[in-house]
Design an enzyme around this catalytic site. Structure first.
Site, PDB file in Angstrom:
ATOM      1  CB  THR A  26      -0.933   0.030   1.229  1.00  0.00           C
ATOM      2  OG1 THR A  26      -0.148   0.084   2.414  1.00  0.00           O
ATOM      3  CG2 THR A  26      -1.832  -1.194   1.258  1.00  0.00           C
ATOM      4  CG  ASP A  27      -1.024   4.917  -1.421  1.00  0.00           C
ATOM      5  OD1 ASP A  27      -1.730   4.705  -0.405  1.00  0.00           O
ATOM      6  OD2 ASP A  27      -1.495   5.379  -2.473  1.00  0.00           O
ATOM      7  CG  PHE A  28       0.696   8.542   1.998  1.00  0.00           C
ATOM      8  CD1 PHE A  28      -0.188   9.413   2.622  1.00  0.00           C
ATOM      9  CD2 PHE A  28       0.929   8.689   0.640  1.00  0.00           C
ATOM     10  CE1 PHE A  28      -0.827  10.412   1.896  1.00  0.00           C
ATOM     11  CE2 PHE A  28       0.288   9.676  -0.083  1.00  0.00           C
ATOM     12  CZ  PHE A  28      -0.586  10.543   0.547  1.00  0.00           C
TER      13      PHE A  28
END
Length: 156
Positions: A26-28
């Site tokens: 995932t990203d942030f």
């Protein structure tokens, strides 16, 4: 230890591979990063070949008097339709559309339950260690040809 379902399963001519979304995918924001889908699709293609009896290691080693071979992605078109997030269970579906000469065309999709998240149109080339296109050896080509399908991945 033998885990027969680790490579997913063949459901007719469609390969299905379950993938859990981890933090690293995932990203942030907690949404699956677009590059992670490319890795999920690669796993689907590799495990489809594995279940069909075509192993990357055997091709790489060249077999008896044969050249070392590999698969190289020539084209990859992605359609991002719905997001997935951490801890989601996804299903990567792969269908071989065409196998002709050194070229293999595949349709892939990633599903979260009944929701289609991502679609991919993929073209892979079989190449030698020198990077030249070549045909698969006959036994592997026959195994791959048996997987060519006219099925539809847009249906869950």
């Amino acid at each position: 230890m033998d885990w027969p379902d680790l490579a997913g399963r063949l459901n007719g001519q469609t390969h299905e591979l379950p993938v859990r979304v981890y933090y690293e995918d995932t990203d942030f924001t907690g949404i699956v990063y677009h590059g992670s889908y490319v890795r999920f699709f690669e796993r689907g293609r590799s495990d489809l070949l594995r279940l069909a009896g075509i192993n990357h290691a055997d091709l790489r080693d060249g077999g008896r008097d044969g050249p070392a071979l590999a698969f190289a992605v020539r084209r990859l078109n992605l359609d991002f339709l719905k997001t997935a997030t951490i801890d989601d269970l996804l299903i990567v579906r792969t269908i071989v559309r065409e196998h002709r000469g050194a070229r293999i065309r595949l349709d892939q999709s990633i599903w979260r339950g009944d929701d289609l998240s991502v679609k991919a149109d993929v073209e892979v080339a079989v190449i030698t260690s020198a990077g030249r296109p070549t045909r698969l050896p006959s036994p592997a080509a026959g195994k791959l040809a048996s997987l060519v399908s006219a099925g539809d991945l847009d249906q869950g």
